[in-house]
Design a protein around this motif. Structure first.
Motif, PDB file in Angstrom:
ATOM      1  N   THR A 235      41.146  39.373  32.437  1.00 47.88           N
ATOM      2  CA  THR A 235      42.407  38.680  32.205  1.00 47.88           C
ATOM      3  C   THR A 235      42.888  38.150  33.549  1.00 47.88           C
ATOM      4  O   THR A 235      42.301  38.422  34.592  1.00 47.88           O
ATOM      5  CB  THR A 235      43.473  39.616  31.617  1.00 47.88           C
ATOM      6  N   CYS A 236      43.963  37.387  33.530  1.00 48.25           N
ATOM      7  CA  CYS A 236      44.613  37.008  34.791  1.00 48.25           C
ATOM      8  C   CYS A 236      46.111  37.198  34.647  1.00 48.25           C
ATOM      9  O   CYS A 236      46.690  36.876  33.608  1.00 48.25           O
ATOM     10  CB  CYS A 236      44.269  35.571  35.190  1.00 48.25           C
ATOM     11  N   LEU A 237      46.717  37.765  35.685  1.00 45.43           N
ATOM     12  CA  LEU A 237      48.146  38.045  35.691  1.00 45.43           C
ATOM     13  C   LEU A 237      48.577  38.721  34.394  1.00 45.43           C
ATOM     14  O   LEU A 237      49.514  38.297  33.721  1.00 45.43           O
ATOM     15  CB  LEU A 237      48.947  36.764  35.928  1.00 45.43           C
ATOM     16  N   THR A 238      47.876  39.788  34.064  1.00 45.03           N
ATOM     17  CA  THR A 238      48.155  40.551  32.850  1.00 45.03           C
ATOM     18  C   THR A 238      48.085  42.028  33.204  1.00 45.03           C
ATOM     19  O   THR A 238      47.010  42.639  33.206  1.00 45.03           O
ATOM     20  CB  THR A 238      47.143  40.196  31.741  1.00 45.03           C
ATOM     21  N   HIS A 239      49.235  42.588  33.535  1.00 41.38           N
ATOM     22  CA  HIS A 239      49.250  43.937  34.100  1.00 41.38           C
ATOM     23  C   HIS A 239      48.855  45.014  33.101  1.00 41.38           C
ATOM     24  O   HIS A 239      48.517  46.132  33.505  1.00 41.38           O
ATOM     25  CB  HIS A 239      50.634  44.236  34.685  1.00 41.38           C
ATOM     26  N   GLU A 240      48.884  44.703  31.813  1.00 41.95           N
ATOM     27  CA  GLU A 240      48.443  45.685  30.820  1.00 41.95           C
ATOM     28  C   GLU A 240      46.992  46.092  31.022  1.00 41.95           C
ATOM     29  O   GLU A 240      46.577  47.166  30.583  1.00 41.95           O
ATOM     30  CB  GLU A 240      48.627  45.123  29.407  1.00 41.95           C
ATOM     31  N   PHE A 253      39.161  43.847  33.352  1.00 44.54           N
ATOM     32  CA  PHE A 253      39.807  43.839  34.669  1.00 44.54           C
ATOM     33  C   PHE A 253      40.703  42.611  34.808  1.00 44.54           C
ATOM     34  O   PHE A 253      40.470  41.578  34.185  1.00 44.54           O
ATOM     35  CB  PHE A 253      38.792  43.936  35.807  1.00 44.54           C
ATOM     36  N   ASP A 254      41.725  42.751  35.632  1.00 47.82           N
ATOM     37  CA  ASP A 254      42.715  41.694  35.808  1.00 47.82           C
ATOM     38  C   ASP A 254      42.447  40.923  37.098  1.00 47.82           C
ATOM     39  O   ASP A 254      41.874  41.464  38.052  1.00 47.82           O
ATOM     40  CB  ASP A 254      44.130  42.289  35.844  1.00 47.82           C
ATOM     41  N   CYS A 255      42.851  39.671  37.101  1.00 46.69           N
ATOM     42  CA  CYS A 255      42.697  38.800  38.268  1.00 46.69           C
ATOM     43  C   CYS A 255      44.044  38.219  38.645  1.00 46.69           C
ATOM     44  O   CYS A 255      45.040  38.408  37.946  1.00 46.69           O
ATOM     45  CB  CYS A 255      41.714  37.667  37.976  1.00 46.69           C
ATOM     46  N   ASP A 256      44.081  37.491  39.743  1.00 46.98           N
ATOM     47  CA  ASP A 256      45.324  36.899  40.223  1.00 46.98           C
ATOM     48  C   ASP A 256      45.158  35.392  40.332  1.00 46.98           C
ATOM     49  O   ASP A 256      44.034  34.878  40.435  1.00 46.98           O
ATOM     50  CB  ASP A 256      45.686  37.482  41.590  1.00 46.98           C
ATOM     51  N   ASN A 257      46.277  34.681  40.301  1.00 44.36           N
ATOM     52  CA  ASN A 257      46.313  33.231  40.487  1.00 44.36           C
ATOM     53  C   ASN A 257      47.203  32.919  41.687  1.00 44.36           C
ATOM     54  O   ASN A 257      48.321  33.427  41.757  1.00 44.36           O
ATOM     55  CB  ASN A 257      46.869  32.520  39.252  1.00 44.36           C
TER      56      ASN A 257
END
Length: 822
Positions: A235-240, A253-257
């Motif tokens: 995901t991106c920018l999805t803290h769940e 795993f989460d990513c950042d933009n």
């Protein structure tokens, strides 16, 4: 390999197939094909090799298929190993299915062709992002407009929510798209072949305020897995999903933009450090590293955005300093909103001020990206498992930087001059202090039977490494950023600076002149020749299977008595969303009330976040003096402004809910029965086709001496409305271009009216009279080249308060962008 993993879990007393595992192994990463692809807290490992993902965003739906090969070639030559694309639901399922199990409306042929070309012809890994919500400045954020008919319709936010109906339809989409791409995954290819390596769930979910987000995310996760997706999910920018303890979401795993101002590149390093700390078992990926910015109607063009080559270089290097092992430039090639597919308020151009421009030209950002690509190609394997980050600097001027240390002792010194106006030159002292000790260069046999370098986690008992301060000599231009690579055991003087200076593109010397158009053919849309159908009461356009962005017509015929003619002074419309209409009453244009809302763009900016209610009348006209005793006819040209890409407006269907006459401007007193035509008559009559016979049209002269504005807001001709919808056709031939030279072409236009344009029968997008876009890309694959060949450019324009006046047109060669063909 799964058997090995299951055996290990069983040895620990854990059921690997249980959905309720409740030990540390509950959230341990599981990879169905770890020998093909897996990841850990450092990087992604593909077929046993650590890889820094260097990716370029390139959307197949924003580029003519005939030009894909050119864009892929340029991406590959810049050193990228990966390309990324969204997959829009509304692009692939354009008509509403009969029910939740109906998959007959899906068409994935272009997606599959794009994946095949990227992977097989150009040897690129691919990343896919199917939403269901994309944002992406795309119509509906990817949601089909017909989906609005499935919602509760009570004014509550529904899309992107955990509402069971929304989840059900999202799974309908995921089931189809997962099956469509499953065979293109790396895990389904022979060893050594390229394929899909990552699959995204939802998009930037942190930006949406809805409860129970995990319910939707888990449903998407299960659907992807159940339908054949076995590459890593992200995901991106999805803290769940960021270091989740949930048995399912822990596998995502989460990513950042990163979208930062010109002088804020250091924030990329800090955010990456925090991302990796928050999920220590996943690599640091930037899903969207700012490649520019989009442009809005009545706003600024992308070329005016602050993001320049210096900015791209700095945010890239600072992300790597923070520990990024995956970069995806959004956008690396932007493209065009052909046929009006951009979200409400977007310009036709999606140039994005990207490295590869809308017309295929290469900007200065391309050279930057190519230099970084060369660096990653040379040192990516070492950098993938390096440790470190920002540190204290003692330096002249405004400097930021730090150090990363590879397993073999190679030092990567990152330095960035924060001053936007002044260069910095001199000695910089780095004070690393205590840092995580890099893994020792020892090999081990992992659980998959592979000989690999020991992980950082295997050496944590060694404690922190204290590194002494050291100095380097720098010479950085304003906002410059570079990397000094110091070999193991060597002094800083032995280091080598990266990225290397790029070789400037050689531009051919050309003297090609613009083609100024002197004459056009003109015709009013013959509404009587439209295909008219009875309009069911309260039916929206999606309910009539109109889910795109065409111009439609409405018509009513009615009788009035003499007394009614004197009383009925207003014509009121209740809309499904804040779209715009033009009206003629008995052949005469009606004057819109509230002049401040007299054009589509004002409605875009002022009304986009306001929901239309069933008792509101938001398109109002003064019809006093236009009605007559006996038979009357009203014809309406409906302008679909496009489907918004976020929040309430994307949940609304399109069309006219009700319309009628009134003695006041606030309350409907005389409802009318309506017919509709899905398209204006000129579309059904094929006015846009090159072969159409326009011999009966009016010949008009165009201005050939005045300057045509290249861009700007509110610089269109000022006229008056004389009808509803007007057509123009122009013809032109292009001058011959020297062999071996590529030149892009555009049409520079000065006109009033809103509508679409067709080049030799291809819809090249919307014309918004308000601006700022005045130049429109003419794809070379749709042009007929050479003096002996004819091109047809057709305009279909809804008349605004300024009418629909084609004042001047020039076909402009992009001399500054010309290149030698390879």
């Amino acid at each position: 390999m799964r058997k090995i993993f299951v055996f290990m879990l069983l040895a620990l007393g854990i059921n690997a197939n249980s959905s309720a595992m409740n030990s540390h192994a509950d959230t341990a990463k599981y990879f169905p094909h770890p020998d093909r692809i897996r990841y850990d807290g450092s990087c992604i490992t593909i077929e046993g090799k650590d890889v820094i993902i260097y990716s370029a965003a390139f959307h197949y739906f924003r580029c003519p298929q005939e030009l894909w090969r050119d864009r892929f070639r340029k991406i590959k030559q810049a050193g990228f190993n990966t390309v990324e694309t969204y997959i829009p639901w509304n692009w692939h399922e354009r008509s509403m299915p009969a029910d939740i199990n109906d998959t007959s409306k899906f068409d994935f042929r272009d997606l599959k062709a794009w994946l095949k070309m990227a992977q097989e012809e150009f040897g690129l890994y691919t990343i896919v992002r199917p939403g269901p919500f994309l944002c992406a400045e795309w119509s509906g954020g990817g949601y089909p407009r017909w989906l609005s008919l499935k919602g509760p319709g009570k004014g509550d936010l529904w899309l992107r929510s955990a509402d069971p109906e929304h989840i059900k339809w999202s799974v309908h989409w995921f089931k189809a798209v997962a099956k469509a791409v499953a065979g293109e995954q790396l895990t389904r290819k022979k060893k050594g072949q390229k394929g899909i390596i990552l699959f995204q769930l939802e998009n930037e979910y942190d930006a949406h305020g809805t409860p129970d987000k995990a319910l939707l995310l888990k449903a998407l996760y299960r659907s992807a897995k159940d339908n054949g997706v076995d590459v890593p999910l992200f995901t991106c920018l999805t803290h769940e999903c960021r270091a989740s303890k949930d048995p399912e979401l822990s596998q995502v795993f989460d990513c950042d933009n990163y979208y930062v101002d010109l002088t804020e590149a250091p924030s990329c390093a800090h955010r990456m450090v925090n991302l990796r700390k928050s999920q220590p078992d996943a690599p640091g990926l930037v899903t969207e590293l700012q490649g520019g910015w989009f442009s809005l109607v009545t706003g600024r063009l992308s070329e005016e955005n602050y993001s320049d080559a210096r900015h791209l270089n700095a945010i890239s290097l600072m992300s790597l300093l923070g520990g990024a092992t995956g970069l995806n430039y959004y956008m690396f090639y932007g493209g065009t909103h052909f046929a009006g597919w951009g979200a409400r308020g977007m310009t036709t151009s999606y140039d994005y001020n990207a490295a590869i421009r809308e017309n295929g030209a290469l900007s200065a950002k391309y050279d930057v990206a190519k230099g970084i690509g060369a660096f990653i190609g040379q040192y990516g394997k070492k950098l993938a498992r390096a440790t470190g980050g920002p540190c204290e600097l003692r330096a002249p001027g405004k400097m930021f930087g730090g150090i990363r240390i590879a397993v073999d002792g190679t030092r990567f010194v990152f330095l960035h001059n924060l001053d936007p106006d002044h260069a910095v030159k001199g000695s910089v002292t780095l004070v690393p202090g205590k840092m995580d000790r890099p893994a020792t260069p020892m090999y081990n046999i992992n659980q998959y039977g592979e000989k690999v370098l020991m992980k950082d986690a295997d050496t944590t008992s060694q404690g922190a490494l204290t590194m002494a301060a050291f100095s380097v000599e720098v010479d950085l231009p304003a906002l410059g950023a570079r990397i000094l690579v110091i070999p193991p055991g060597a002094s800083a003087e032995k280091g080598e600076w990266w990225p290397k200076a790029s070789v400037q593109t050689v531009r051919p010397a050309l003297t090609i002149q613009p083609v100024r158009i002197s004459r056009a053919k003109k015709a009013e849309d013959p509404t009587n020749k439209a295909i008219w159908k009875s309009l069911p009461a309260g039916a929206s356009l999606p309910a009539l299977d109109i889910n795109d962005f065409r111009y439609s017509l409405y018509r009513t015929a009615f009788q009035l008595t003499s007394a009614e003619t004197g009383k009925e002074k207003f014509l009121l419309f209740n809309m499904f969303t804040r779209d715009i209409v033009s009206v003629t009453v008995n052949g005469v244009p009606a004057k819109r009330l509230f002049p401040e809302k007299a054009d589509a763009q004002t409605w875009v900016t002022r009304g986009a976040d306001e929901r239309i209610r069933a008792n509101e009348f938001d398109n109002r006209f003064d019809v006093a003096g236009l009605l007559k005793e006996g038979a009357n006819e009203i014809i309406v040209a409906y302008e679909n402004l496009g489907h918004a890409h976020g929040y309430v407006p994307m949940e609304e269907p399109a069309g006219i809910r009700a319309g009628g006459l009134s003695v006041t401007d606030t309350l409907l007193s005389h409802p009318l029965n309506w017919e509709y035509a899905a398209d204006v008559a000129g579309v059904t009559q094929n006015y846009w086709q090159s072969a159409f016979d326009a011999s009966g049209w009016e010949n008009i002269g165009l201005d050939i001496t005045g300057e045509i504005p290249r861009k700007g807001n509110r610089v269109q001709p000022k006229g008056t409305q004389t009808g509803l919808f007007t057509w123009y056709r122009i013809e032109f031939s292009l001058p011959d271009v020297p062999a071996g030279v590529w030149v892009p072409w555009m049409a520079r236009i000065n006109a009033s009216g809103n509508g679409f344009m067709w080049l030799n029968g291809h819809n090249i997008g919307r014309h918004w009279e308000a601006g700022p876009q005045r130049e429109f890309y003419l794809p070379e694959c749709w042009l007929n080249m050479g003096k002996q060949k004819k091109n047809i450019l057709t305009f279909g324009l809804r008349q605004t308060s300024n009418g629909a006046q084609l004042h001047a047109v020039a076909i402009i060669p992009g001399i500054a962008d010309a290149m030698l063909r390879h």
